[in-house]
Enzyme design. Structure first.
Site, PDB file in Angstrom:
ATOM      1  N   GLY A 177       0.814  -1.211   0.000  1.00  0.00           N
ATOM      2  CA  GLY A 177       0.000   0.000   0.000  1.00  0.00           C
ATOM      3  C   GLY A 177       0.845   1.257   0.000  1.00  0.00           C
ATOM      4  CG  ASP A 178       3.168   2.408   3.426  1.00  0.00           C
ATOM      5  OD1 ASP A 178       2.432   3.378   3.648  1.00  0.00           O
ATOM      6  OD2 ASP A 178       3.424   1.547   4.289  1.00  0.00           O
ATOM      7  CB  SER A 179       5.363   0.176  -2.459  1.00  0.00           C
ATOM      8  OG  SER A 179       6.238  -0.199  -1.411  1.00  0.00           O
ATOM      9  CB  ALA A 181       0.717   5.741  -1.580  1.00  0.00           C
ATOM     10  CB  ALA A 182       5.900   5.685  -3.022  1.00  0.00           C
TER      11      ALA A 182
END
Length: 406
Positions: A177-179, A181-182
């Site tokens: 999820g973080d990746s 968004a990045a």
């Protein structure tokens, strides 16, 4: 590569672009990693006391520094600033005056409290682009709630469909999820850089984790709204996509075989020594195979169990049927494709020795990406960077005495 590698990119397509990274953990810093891999000068601002928590995260450390950090912070310069102090905020504003991009992933409203909003910073730097990565975006009723990647994965629909139908919802084994968004944030930043050529102005790129996950969910929404179909967990398969699964071999390995397209299935049938299978009305079309997915998987598994993995790979490659092993790291390091493309590289450093990590992607034919150095020591570039923007030795000493820098 070694520690003498130049601190500026010689070939990267973003060389000459300056990025001020004020985020921490993964969602913002992974964008900084990508921009640094592409050749941008990335100045990472960290708290002078402990730095980014990612310095300690992960399963393995070398001399107290996380190996994950060596990847996530590669190609970056580390500057310490206590952003809770007036002096630290002033220094950050000074750095932003010469930046093209600011990356941050604090909870919405945090930069505003410190006088570091895009509105504030763009007064002296109208072309400034600011990427704001957060769990729920900069607007809406959830905006100021804490929003970790796992929550975004659940809200975006991914967690519900990952795993076996007999188990509770699972997670992907990385911080996807973080990746994501990045990644979406990086796309937005590059688009904003392109638009700036026309307008001369910067803007805010608002990347929400849950929306970035949602953006990868294919036809999840219209299948429900138009047909009332809720996508469910399906383990190692995709519903009605057959044959496309993991299949066992005689030597105890598992291979991915993907032959769901009509022409490819015909080639698989030939490799199985049963070419008439491709003409059988029960298997001849994509839709027919989807209806008989379980029984078709059994037929392919009976076939695959007759071979050792390497022999089956050779056979299926001869018939142009997509097939592959499920790689672990040791497989990657020994694989000829990885070696030929240098998908994994060794990077030298004083702290870590030689670190083996994934290379910079994607590849560009003329202005290529590169890993120039690993994650830096906390604050190692503070004096150099602040000196470049007008701080003399007396000013730096004063900041050190006040605990603003390390």
């Amino acid at each position: 590569m070694n520690v003498e590698t130049p601190r500026h990119s010689a070939t990267g397509p973003l060389r000459g672009i300056r990025v001020l990274e004020m985020g921490q953990l993964i969602a913002g810093p992974f964008c900084g990693q990508l921009l640094g891999d592409l050749g941008a000068e990335v100045i990472k601002v960290e708290d002078p006391k402990n730095g980014d928590p990612m310095r300690q995260w992960g399963q393995a450390t070398v001399k107290g520094s996380s190996l994950w950090w060596s990847v996530l912070a590669r190609n970056k310069k580390s500057v310490t600033l206590n952003l809770r102090t007036v002096e630290g905020q002033t220094a950050a504003r000074t750095l932003a005056e010469s930046a093209d991009i600011v990356v941050e992933n604090f909870r919405p409203g945090s930069l505003e409290k410190r006088g570091l909003s895009h509105e504030e910073l763009s007064r002296s730097n109208p072309g400034l682009i600011m990427l704001r990565v957060s769990g729920f975006g900069q607007s809406g009723p959830y905006a100021k709630q804490a929003g970790y990647g796992s929550i975004g994965e659940a809200m975006g629909g991914l967690r519900y469909v990952v795993g076996d139908p007999s188990t509770p919802p699972s997670r992907v084994g990385v911080s996807i999820g973080d990746s994501l968004a990045a990644l979406f944030g990086t796309i937005g930043v590059l688009a904003a850089l392109q638009e700036r050529h026309t307008s001369g102005l910067g803007q805010v790129v608002d990347s929400a984790i849950y929306e970035s996950v949602l953006g990868m969910m294919e036809s999840l929404v219209p299948e429900w709204t138009e047909e009332g179909i809720q996508k469910e967990r399906s383990g190692s398969t995709l519903p009605k996509i057959a044959p496309s699964n993991v299949y066992p071999t005689a030597d105890g390995q598992w291979l991915i075989i993907a032959a769901n397209q009509d022409t490819v299935f015909r080639r698989l049938a030939a490799a199985m020594g049963n070419p008439q299978l491709a003409d059988d009305p029960e298997y001849a079309t994509h839709i027919a195979r989807g209806k008989r997915q379980a029984e078709l998987d059994e037929l392919v598994a009976e076939f695959s169990l007759q071979f050792r993995a390497d022999d089956l790979i050779d056979l299926l490659n001869e018939h142009s049927v997509p097939v592959g092993k499920i790689f672990r790291v040791e497989d990657m390091l020994n694989d000829p494709q990885y070696k030929a493309r240098r998908s994994v590289v060794e990077v030298d450093s004083d702290d870590y020795g030689t670190v083996t990590m994934q290379n910079a992607f994607p590849r560009l034919s003329r202005t290529d990406t590169a890993v120039r150095w690993v994650g830096p020591e906390l604050g190692q570039d503070t004096e150099e960077v602040l000196f470049q923007v007008g701080y003399d030795q007396n000013a730096l000493a004063e900041l050190r005495d006040k605990g603003v820098i390390r």
